[in-house]
Design an enzyme around this catalytic site. Structure first.
Site, PDB file in Angstrom:
ATOM      1  N   ASP A 171       0.812  -1.218   0.000  1.00 56.18           N
ATOM      2  CA  ASP A 171       0.000   0.000   0.000  1.00 56.18           C
ATOM      3  C   ASP A 171       0.847   1.269   0.000  1.00 56.18           C
ATOM      4  OD1 ASP A 171       0.212   1.203   2.754  1.00 56.18           O
ATOM      5  OD2 ASP A 171      -0.555  -0.751   3.352  1.00 56.18           O
ATOM      6  N   ARG A 172       0.235   2.352  -0.376  1.00 57.22           N
ATOM      7  CA  ARG A 172       0.928   3.628  -0.595  1.00 57.22           C
ATOM      8  C   ARG A 172       1.733   4.085   0.617  1.00 57.22           C
ATOM      9  NH1 ARG A 172      -2.987   8.491  -0.830  1.00 57.22           N
ATOM     10  NH2 ARG A 172      -2.923   7.980   1.388  1.00 57.22           N
TER      11      ARG A 172
END
Length: 237
Positions: free
Chosen positions: A100-101
């Site tokens: 995830d970011r």
């Protein structure tokens, strides 16, 4: 072989991505729209979005240290920075798995559709190891609860038991064998913890050792063979 497998072998992504392109009418074989499930030899004029394929590419796998802030996608108008913008290699590679970011660490990049398919399959039980730092002190009870498997209300699923080792008052190492969306963050939230830093340091036998954010290294030799075998695949020549 089936067209979706052939497309994957040419480096366009996973077989699932190939099926999507075929379904959207973006693939032609000898000038006609491709049909799902059709067989090809590779001698045909096969085109994706009008561009002719060059045939099977040599399989390449690269270990890349994804920095915080990079979204694991190739196209997203809402993402500040995508993998396609942050990662560069002489031939087209795509990600085998996601991160995830707000997390950082190891992301495997490849043009091997079979490897991508194997790594994205949640039922495979492939080990992924992370180092986590939280904003609060962590109790032994919280670690035990997460290690035994915990019910995530928003996903309506109980996580698989996992290995957790304390590193400090506010940090631990965790080895997962499943890949639920933002799983570690959700597990921590379920026991009253907030993640401050999350770094993936290993996928199967490949580690982040020696890499800094944004750096990459090609995986070759025994490490490459061991990766394929661990993923349940025959190492390519």
């Amino acid at each position: 072989m089936r067209l979706n497998r052939y497309l994957a072998s040419c480096g366009i992504g996973s077989r699932r991505e190939a099926d999507r392109l075929i379904g959207e009418g973006l693939v032609t074989v000898n000038g006609a729209a491709a049909a799902p499930g059709m067989q090809v030899t590779g001698a045909e004029d096969i085109r994706v979005r009008g561009k002719a394929l060059q045939g099977e590419e040599k399989k390449v796998v690269v270990a890349w240290y994804k920095p915080v802030g990079v979204t694991t996608t190739e196209r997203d108008p809402h993402a500040k920075r995508t993998v396609a913008e942050a990662f560069s290699y002489p031939i087209r590679l795509t990600y085998a798995g996601r991160l995830d970011r707000d997390s950082e660490g190891l992301l495997l990049m490849t043009n091997d559709g079979d490897l991508i398919e194997a790594m994205m399959r949640g039922s495979s039980g492939h080990e992924k190891e992370y180092v986590v730092r939280t904003r609060q002190k962590i109790s032994d009870a919280q670690l035990k609860e997460m290690a035994q498997g915990i019910y995530l209300k928003d996903l309506q699923v109980k996580t698989r038991p996992c290995r957790i080792t304390r590193l400090g008052d506010c940090s631990f190492r965790i080895v997962l064998t499943q890949g639920l969306n933002r799983q570690i963050r959700r597990m921590c939230h379920a026991v009253g913890l907030e993640v401050k830093m999350l770094k993936r340091v290993r996928v199967l036998n490949v580690t982040l050792s020696g890499l800094q954010p944004g750096m990459q290294r090609k995986i070759d030799g025994k490490e490459r063979s061991d990766l394929y075998q661990a993923a349940g695949l025959t190492p390519p020549q």
